[in-house]
Each structure stands twice: as structure tokens, then as C-alpha cells.
Design a protein around this motif. Structure first.
Motif, PDB file in Angstrom:
ATOM      1  N   LEU A 133      -9.648   6.079 -15.897  1.00  0.00           N
ATOM      2  CA  LEU A 133      -8.343   6.521 -16.403  1.00  0.00           C
ATOM      3  C   LEU A 133      -7.242   5.776 -15.662  1.00  0.00           C
ATOM      4  N   PRO A 134      -6.349   5.129 -16.420  1.00  0.00           N
ATOM      5  CA  PRO A 134      -5.290   4.379 -15.751  1.00  0.00           C
ATOM      6  C   PRO A 134      -4.203   5.327 -15.254  1.00  0.00           C
ATOM      7  N   LEU A 135      -3.647   5.012 -14.092  1.00  0.00           N
ATOM      8  CA  LEU A 135      -2.669   5.932 -13.493  1.00  0.00           C
ATOM      9  C   LEU A 135      -1.245   5.374 -13.526  1.00  0.00           C
ATOM     10  N   CYS A 136      -1.066   4.172 -13.028  1.00  0.00           N
ATOM     11  CA  CYS A 136       0.287   3.589 -13.006  1.00  0.00           C
ATOM     12  C   CYS A 136       0.206   2.094 -12.726  1.00  0.00           C
ATOM     13  N   PHE A 137       1.315   1.409 -12.992  1.00  0.00           N
ATOM     14  CA  PHE A 137       1.402  -0.020 -12.677  1.00  0.00           C
ATOM     15  C   PHE A 137       2.830  -0.316 -12.270  1.00  0.00           C
ATOM     16  N   GLY A 138       3.038  -1.415 -11.565  1.00  0.00           N
ATOM     17  CA  GLY A 138       4.396  -1.755 -11.148  1.00  0.00           C
ATOM     18  C   GLY A 138       4.391  -3.006 -10.297  1.00  0.00           C
ATOM     19  N   THR A 139       5.535  -3.280  -9.674  1.00  0.00           N
ATOM     20  CA  THR A 139       5.588  -4.419  -8.760  1.00  0.00           C
ATOM     21  C   THR A 139       6.015  -3.948  -7.385  1.00  0.00           C
ATOM     22  N   ALA A 162       2.244  -7.690  -8.388  1.00  0.00           N
ATOM     23  CA  ALA A 162       2.125  -6.643  -9.403  1.00  0.00           C
ATOM     24  C   ALA A 162       0.842  -5.878  -9.103  1.00  0.00           C
ATOM     25  N   TYR A 163       0.837  -4.605  -9.475  1.00  0.00           N
ATOM     26  CA  TYR A 163      -0.369  -3.806  -9.239  1.00  0.00           C
ATOM     27  C   TYR A 163      -0.661  -2.901 -10.425  1.00  0.00           C
ATOM     28  N   LEU A 164      -1.950  -2.532 -10.526  1.00  0.00           N
ATOM     29  CA  LEU A 164      -2.413  -1.573 -11.533  1.00  0.00           C
ATOM     30  C   LEU A 164      -3.348  -0.607 -10.814  1.00  0.00           C
ATOM     31  N   VAL A 165      -3.091   0.678 -10.986  1.00  0.00           N
ATOM     32  CA  VAL A 165      -3.893   1.699 -10.309  1.00  0.00           C
ATOM     33  C   VAL A 165      -4.664   2.488 -11.363  1.00  0.00           C
ATOM     34  N   MET A 166      -5.941   2.688 -11.105  1.00  0.00           N
ATOM     35  CA  MET A 166      -6.755   3.502 -12.021  1.00  0.00           C
ATOM     36  C   MET A 166      -7.746   4.335 -11.221  1.00  0.00           C
ATOM     37  N   GLU A 167      -8.402   5.205 -11.946  1.00  0.00           N
ATOM     38  CA  GLU A 167      -9.451   6.028 -11.350  1.00  0.00           C
ATOM     39  C   GLU A 167     -10.527   5.130 -10.721  1.00  0.00           C
ATOM     40  N   TYR A 168     -11.035   5.550  -9.584  1.00  0.00           N
ATOM     41  CA  TYR A 168     -12.142   4.811  -8.962  1.00  0.00           C
ATOM     42  C   TYR A 168     -13.454   5.352  -9.513  1.00  0.00           C
ATOM     43  N   THR A 200       0.837  -1.215   0.000  1.00  0.00           N
ATOM     44  CA  THR A 200       0.000   0.000   0.000  1.00  0.00           C
ATOM     45  C   THR A 200       0.863   1.252   0.000  1.00  0.00           C
ATOM     46  N   GLN A 201       1.950   1.215   0.755  1.00  0.00           N
ATOM     47  CA  GLN A 201       2.832   2.386   0.834  1.00  0.00           C
ATOM     48  C   GLN A 201       3.572   2.604  -0.489  1.00  0.00           C
ATOM     49  N   ILE A 202       3.968   1.495  -1.103  1.00  0.00           N
ATOM     50  CA  ILE A 202       4.655   1.594  -2.401  1.00  0.00           C
ATOM     51  C   ILE A 202       3.707   2.198  -3.443  1.00  0.00           C
ATOM     52  N   ILE A 203       2.459   1.730  -3.426  1.00  0.00           N
ATOM     53  CA  ILE A 203       1.471   2.249  -4.385  1.00  0.00           C
ATOM     54  C   ILE A 203       1.201   3.728  -4.095  1.00  0.00           C
ATOM     55  N   ALA A 204       1.063   4.058  -2.814  1.00  0.00           N
ATOM     56  CA  ALA A 204       0.780   5.461  -2.454  1.00  0.00           C
ATOM     57  C   ALA A 204       1.903   6.366  -2.943  1.00  0.00           C
ATOM     58  N   SER A 205       3.154   5.919  -2.792  1.00  0.00           N
ATOM     59  CA  SER A 205       4.221   6.824  -3.228  1.00  0.00           C
ATOM     60  C   SER A 205       4.302   6.878  -4.756  1.00  0.00           C
ATOM     61  N   HIS A 206       3.924   5.768  -5.427  1.00  0.00           N
ATOM     62  CA  HIS A 206       3.878   5.788  -6.902  1.00  0.00           C
ATOM     63  C   HIS A 206       2.783   6.757  -7.380  1.00  0.00           C
ATOM     64  N   ILE A 207       1.631   6.732  -6.712  1.00  0.00           N
ATOM     65  CA  ILE A 207       0.544   7.672  -7.055  1.00  0.00           C
ATOM     66  C   ILE A 207       1.044   9.108  -6.875  1.00  0.00           C
ATOM     67  N   GLY A 208       1.743   9.337  -5.779  1.00  0.00           N
ATOM     68  CA  GLY A 208       2.288  10.673  -5.509  1.00  0.00           C
ATOM     69  C   GLY A 208       3.233  11.136  -6.611  1.00  0.00           C
ATOM     70  N   LEU A 252       2.707  -8.917 -14.303  1.00  0.00           N
ATOM     71  CA  LEU A 252       2.904  -7.491 -14.625  1.00  0.00           C
ATOM     72  C   LEU A 252       2.572  -7.147 -16.091  1.00  0.00           C
ATOM     73  N   PRO A 253       2.995  -7.996 -17.069  1.00  0.00           N
ATOM     74  CA  PRO A 253       2.666  -7.663 -18.465  1.00  0.00           C
ATOM     75  C   PRO A 253       1.156  -7.556 -18.707  1.00  0.00           C
ATOM     76  N   MET A 254       0.372  -8.347 -17.964  1.00  0.00           N
ATOM     77  CA  MET A 254      -1.083  -8.275 -18.112  1.00  0.00           C
ATOM     78  C   MET A 254      -1.584  -6.888 -17.685  1.00  0.00           C
ATOM     79  N   PHE A 255      -1.023  -6.379 -16.594  1.00  0.00           N
ATOM     80  CA  PHE A 255      -1.437  -5.050 -16.127  1.00  0.00           C
ATOM     81  C   PHE A 255      -0.932  -3.943 -17.052  1.00  0.00           C
ATOM     82  N   GLU A 256       0.256  -4.156 -17.591  1.00  0.00           N
ATOM     83  CA  GLU A 256       0.805  -3.175 -18.529  1.00  0.00           C
ATOM     84  C   GLU A 256      -0.117  -3.063 -19.751  1.00  0.00           C
ATOM     85  N   ALA A 257      -0.604  -4.225 -20.225  1.00  0.00           N
ATOM     86  CA  ALA A 257      -1.494  -4.231 -21.399  1.00  0.00           C
ATOM     87  C   ALA A 257      -2.866  -3.648 -21.042  1.00  0.00           C
TER      88      ALA A 257
END
Ligand code: ADP
Length: 298
Positions: free
Chosen positions: A78-84, A89-95, A4-12, A55-60
Motif C-alpha cells: 500500500l502506497p503511503l506518500c511521496f515528495g521531495t 525524491a522519495y516514495l514510501v509504501m508498506e514494507y 530520513t527526518q523529512i520522510i518520518a514527519s511526512h509518515i506521521g 518525482l513524477p515517476m514516483f507519483e505515477a
């Protein structure tokens, strides 16, 4: 660091604004991934997670959502970011805040959906396929570019799934009927030359919601450029959408006469994929569909 912290800082990093997590709620209903709503002050995000190897699935999926968003025709998250993060692996998008009506309950939303989907299909490419492979369910979906739609559908859609099915133990009549079908298909395209339209690729009712402004929203796409009939076909596979949707679509961009039989050819791909994902229960459906198509072609 926790995911969660990794995702939060990626969103930032991506938004340029600090994102502090104030809450997290898991969301049920997905077929493939785990999902949760990540809440921050004044902004929420929808996050999908899976093992790091996906991860490639989320990238696509990120690229597919972006492709549809760029067409400015229909709303997608709207997609925001993805990573590991560690093993995930995670994918972040608009809620997306869902509206109070189910998709089928609102005529106006369904009419808009028909019009907007036709507008999305009017975004075309000069070749079939896409610049990356993606997934349909959790199965690989290949999108190597081709100028020839029938060749594309034979090799990268039906042929690919039939080969997977053989590897999964469904050899025999499924394969021989499949071969017969593939060589008979050309007659369905004698007078029909589809354009390479931007497709959602996995357009069943579970991938459509109506938002709090009663606007249709599509998500979880398996994007590529192909015959728009393939998208419409899939809407019919599990019971169909409302009449209002189809009449609005037809008014915006009428379908050709040969659609009903090509619909079955296009849906065979998804039925074969279900066979490969979920097993033998779909064998009968696949065989019936093939038999049905062959009886109409001959
Ligand atoms: P999967 O990739 O596992 O199939 P989905 O994309 O279908 O997952 O999403 C799972 C559920 O989460 C959906 O049924 C839908 O109700 C909800 N959902 C999907 N995307 C969003 C979003 N961007 N905002 C809010 N809810 C969403």
C-alpha cells in the motif's frame, strides 16, 4: 533537515501517528532507484529514492499501486506518500515481509497468483490507456486514452519505442521492418477485440514476491488499461512462471487462440525498451522477434 527526518514527519502527517525512526537498512536489487527499509516502533516502511527530477515517476508509481489496491484483487504494497527532500525524491509504501519460499517454489501461491491476476484483469475501463503517463524501467510510457487498442499499441507502445530507438542510433532495417510490422498487425485483431483490463504493465518475476502468509504480492507496476494478454506475455519473456500459475489463470479466464503470436507483438515492446535502456545487445533479439512475427502474419 535530513531526508530520513523529512520522510518520518511526512509518515506521521499521513498516518496521524508520530513516527520515530529506530533503524534504516538499504535494500539491493532494484534496477532504477535506491531503496531502504525504514524502521519505526511497531511499523516498517519501504522507501525508494531518486533525484528530485524523478518525482513524477514516483507519483505515477503511487497512483498505480493505489489503482491495483483499489481493485481488491491481488496484494500490492500500500502506497503511503511521496515528495521531495532537497535534491531527492522519495516514495514510501508498506514494507512487505517476504516468505521463506521463492515465488516459483510454492504451487499453492502460484495458483492463487493466477486466480488473483485474472481477477485483477477483470477490472476494466471503457478506454485503453490511463489518466496519467508513467514509466517502464526508466523510459517514459505514454497512456493517452484511446478507444482503439490497435491504434494505442501502434502509436504509444511500438511506435514510441521505435522513435526512441531511431534517436538512439538504431535507424535502418529496425525502422523499415518496424513499419512493415505495424501495418501488418491489423490481421491479428480481425476476430479479437480485447477488453481494457487493469494491467500491472511490467510483470516479470523480479516484480513478484510471496509474503510471509504465502500470498503473492506484485509491485513496481507500470499500470494502464489494456489487453490482458500483454501482462501474460511479459510473464513469459524471461523464462516464464510455473505451470500452476498458467493453468489457474486459464481456468479463471481462458486466453484466446491467437495469443501466441500477439504475445510476441506485446513482448517486442519490452525488448525495444531494453534496447533503448541497455543498448545494442538487444538489437538482434528485436530484429529476430520482428522477423518471426512477420513470417507468421504473411
Ligand atoms: P526499482 O524501482 O529500482 O526497480 P523495485 O521496486 O524492483 O525497485 O524494488 C527493489 C527490491 O526491493 C525488489 O527486488 C524487492 O526485493 C524489494 N521490494 C520492493 N518493494 C518492496 C516492499 N514494498 N517491501 C519490501 N521489499 C520490497
Amino acid at each position: 533537515m535530513e531526508i530520513t527526518q523529512i520522510i518520518a514527519s511526512h509518515i506521521g502527517e499521513v498516518t496521524g501517528e508520530d513516527f520515530t525512526v529506530t533503524g534504516q537498512h538499504s535494500i539491493a536489487g532494484g534496477c532504477i532507484n535506491s531503496a531502504f527499509k525504514l524502521q519505526g516502533k511497531g511499523k516498517d516502511y519501504f522507501v525508494k529514492t531518486n533525484s528530485a527530477s524523478r518525482l513524477p515517476m514516483f507519483e505515477a508509481e503511487y497512483a498505480g499501486l493505489k489503482e491495483i489496491a483499489d481493485s481488491a484483487s491481488i496484494r500490492v504494497p500500500l502506497p503511503l506518500c511521496f515528495g521531495t527532500a532537497g535534491r531527492q525524491a522519495y516514495l514510501v509504501m508498506e514494507y512487505i515481509v517476504a516468505g521463506s519460499h521463492r515465488v516459483s517454489a510454492s504451487d499453492k501461491s502460484m495458483q492463487q497468483f493466477g486466480q488473483q491476476l485474472a481477477a485483477m484483469h477483470q477490472h476494466t475501463s471503457d478506454g485503453f490507456g490511463w489518466h496519467m503517463h508513467n514509466t517502464i524501467g526508466s523510459t517514459e510510457q505514454r497512456n493517452s486514452r484511446s478507444r482503439d487498442w490497435l491504434e494505442f499499441w501502434r502509436t504509444q507502445r511500438l511506435g514510441f519505442q521505435l522513435q526512441l530507438a531511431a534517436g538512439n542510433g538504431y535507424a535502418g532495417s529496425l525502422q523499415t521492418e518496424g513499419e512493415r510490422l505495424m501495418s501488418a498487425l491489423s490481421s491479428l485483431f480481425d476476430d479479437y477485440r480485447p477488453e481494457a483490463s487493469l494491467l500491472h504493465g511490467d510483470l516479470w518475476s523480479g516484480n513478484v514476491i510471496v509474503d510471509s502468509d504465502a500470498q503473492p504480492v506484485i509491485y513496481d507496476p507500470a499500470v494502464y488499461y489494456g489487453d490482458r494478454e500483454a501482462d501474460i506475455a511479459m510473464t513469459e519473456l524471461f523464462g516464464g512462471f510455473s505451470r500452476r500459475f498458467y493453468s489457474a489463470y486459464q481456468e479463471a479466464w481462458p486466453l484466446s487462440d491467437g495469443y501466441p503470436i500477439r504475445r510476441d507483438v506485446y513482448n517486442l515492446y519490452h525488448v525495444l525498451n531494453h534496447l533503448n535502456l541497455f543498448g545494442g545487445g538487444y538489437l538482434g533479439q528485436a530484429s529476430n522477434l520482428m522477423g518471426n512475427i512477420l513470417s507468421q502474419i504473411r
